[in-house]
Write a protein that holds these residues in place. Structure first.
Motif, short mmCIF file in Angstrom:
data_model
loop_
_atom_site.label_atom_id
_atom_site.label_comp_id
_atom_site.label_asym_id
_atom_site.label_seq_id
_atom_site.Cartn_x
_atom_site.Cartn_y
_atom_site.Cartn_z
N THR A 263 0.82 -1.21 0.00
CA THR A 263 0.00 0.00 0.00
C THR A 263 0.86 1.26 0.00
OG1 THR A 263 -0.14 -0.11 2.41
CG2 THR A 263 -1.93 -1.14 1.15
N SER A 264 2.14 1.12 0.34
CA SER A 264 3.07 2.25 0.33
C SER A 264 4.14 2.08 -0.74
CB SER A 264 3.74 2.39 1.71
OG SER A 264 2.78 2.55 2.73
N TYR A 265 3.80 1.34 -1.79
CA TYR A 265 4.78 1.01 -2.84
C TYR A 265 5.40 2.27 -3.44
CZ TYR A 265 6.62 0.01 -7.44
OH TYR A 265 7.42 -0.03 -8.55
N GLN A 266 6.69 2.17 -3.73
CA GLN A 266 7.40 3.22 -4.46
C GLN A 266 8.47 2.59 -5.32
OE1 GLN A 266 10.29 5.44 -1.77
NE2 GLN A 266 8.94 4.54 -0.23
#
Length: 420
Positions: A263-266
């Motif tokens: 959900t916090s992918y970068q």
């Protein structure tokens, strides 16, 4: 009381037709049918009969063994079809080089061999760095063994290069757009950024030895001997590196990159989904099934179309027991002798370099590895002959340059065994 059926006992005996893919496929499907029936009975039995549970585990283990045998047979068939040698016999330059290399290999006679490498188009330059390129037939033999053993190599994009390094650009994000009225002012929109990816080739080596008596034996197949000796050593080393290599003197593996909750992918990190339980992957409260469903959904549909599950045999054995909320098994047996098992309709490939299910581990990768991971080979496997190190043996220092790394961070997702 013996509750193991005659069929199950038969599966545990040595199989005379283990090299027949159709026979193996039929055995897997028969065993899987019995496994599901036995597992359903075990789950329904409140007493959890020990003998019944042992039966489930034994059939489950046998399915794993059968599947590995079927995968190995299919891999050998595919390798023979796609990479079978034979082209050199129709090329007089390659035939001449092969004869000269055989003389070098057996007796150390290297006169003119460097020029023949260029003439046979094995290299475009006269390299004085030491060692000689093996003939095409021997090189492809080694490469086929590598492909058979390394699951990541088999799944990923493989590219041959001539330089010691490789660079490529990746577009991060997309150009923005929007709706506008005919006379409305057009404001500037965001543009994608470009990232440079840099891959270095590392040297993989083996050093087999042979006695001079072996080399003097005219009946000895030199090519087969070197391929057999070198391929296993190379395959084990690069197979492990493509999964967990740290990038220091070896390729960088899938699991060595920074990881972040999906959900916090970068960009630059690999997204993961947690199982929800600290150290297990079970059917209780459906944490295992739910985690796999979440991991499946975490991969964007564009990558999901050609996605594959990657895990160890032990992890696949555990998943074989999992069901969804409707009581349907997530695991599917191969549809034919040439197929692999599936999870949620996507193929499963096993690689025991992947970690097992344990607290904090990442036992499963799911993704389009062809788009996500890049394997680089420098054309040519080089051999240095050394008869001086030990008077009893002739050593053959054999090297190949290999690189690898992530090329699209969005295309691969991981499962983490953790509460959150």
């Amino acid at each position: 009381m013996n509750m193991i059926s005659p069929h199950a006992r038969g599966l545990l005996r040595v199989r005379a037709d283990a090299a027949d893919p159709v026979a193996l496929f039929n055995q897997i499907n028969a065993a899987f049918t019995e496994f599901r029936a036995a597992n359903d009975k075990n789950l329904a039995d409140l007493r959890k009969d020990v003998v019944q549970a042992e039966k489930v585990d034994r059939i489950n283990a046998e399915i794993t063994t059968l599947q590995k045998e079927l995968d190995a047979v299919n891999a050998r068939i595919a390798a023979a079809q796609l990479g079978a040698p034979g082209g050199a016999q129709f090329d007089p330059d390659k035939v001449e080089h092969r004869k000269a290399f055989n003389g070098f290999f057996r007796r150390g006679a290297a006169a003119g061999l460097r020029d023949l490498e260029v003439k046979a188009r094995l290299t475009t330059q006269n390299d004085s760095s030491g060692g000689y390129l093996v003939p095409d037939e021997m090189e492809s033999g080694i490469d086929r063994e590598l492909g058979d053993v390394s699951a990541v190599r088999r799944l990923s994009r493989v590219r041959q290069i001539g330089a010691p390094s490789f660079k490529k650009l990746a577009s991060i994000g997309r150009a923005a757009s929007g709706w506008v009225d005919e006379e409305e002012e057009r404001t500037e929109t965001a543009t994608p950024s470009i990232a440079a990816l840099d891959y270095q080739l590392m040297e993989l080596y083996a050093k087999p030895a042979a006695t001079q008596i072996m080399l003097d034996d005219a009946d000895m197949d030199i090519e087969a001997w070197l391929a057999e000796e070198v391929s296993e050593a190379f395959a084990e080393q690069e197979g492990a590196a493509f999964v967990s290599g740290n990038g220091v003197k070896k390729p960088r593996g899938i699991l060595s990159y920074d990881k972040v909750e999906n959900t916090s992918y970068q960009w630059g990190k690999i997204g993961f989904v947690a199982t929800g339980v600290a150290a297990a992957l079970t059917d209780s409260t459906h944490n295992g099934a739910d985690a796999l469903l979440d991991l499946y959904a975490a991969l964007k549909s564009g990558h999901r179309a050609n996605a594959t599950w990657l895990m160890s045999d032990m992890t696949m054995t555990a998943i074989r027991k999992l069901k969804d909320d409707n009581g349907v098994y997530l695991f599917g047996a191969p549809a034919s002798a040439g197929d692999v098992p599936t999870i949620l309709g996507k193929p499963v490939v096993t690689d025991d370099n992947m970690p097992g299910v344990a607290a904090g581990s990442f036992p499963i990768a799911f993704g389009d590895f062809k788009r996500g991971y890049l394997v680089l080979d420098k054309k040519g496997i080089r051999v240095v002959r050394n008869p001086f190190q030990d008077e009893r043996y002739v050593y053959f220092y054999t090297t190949k340059r290999v690189g690898g790394g992530i090329q699209n961070y969005q295309a691969i997702k991981l499962l983490k065994v953790a509460a959150s």
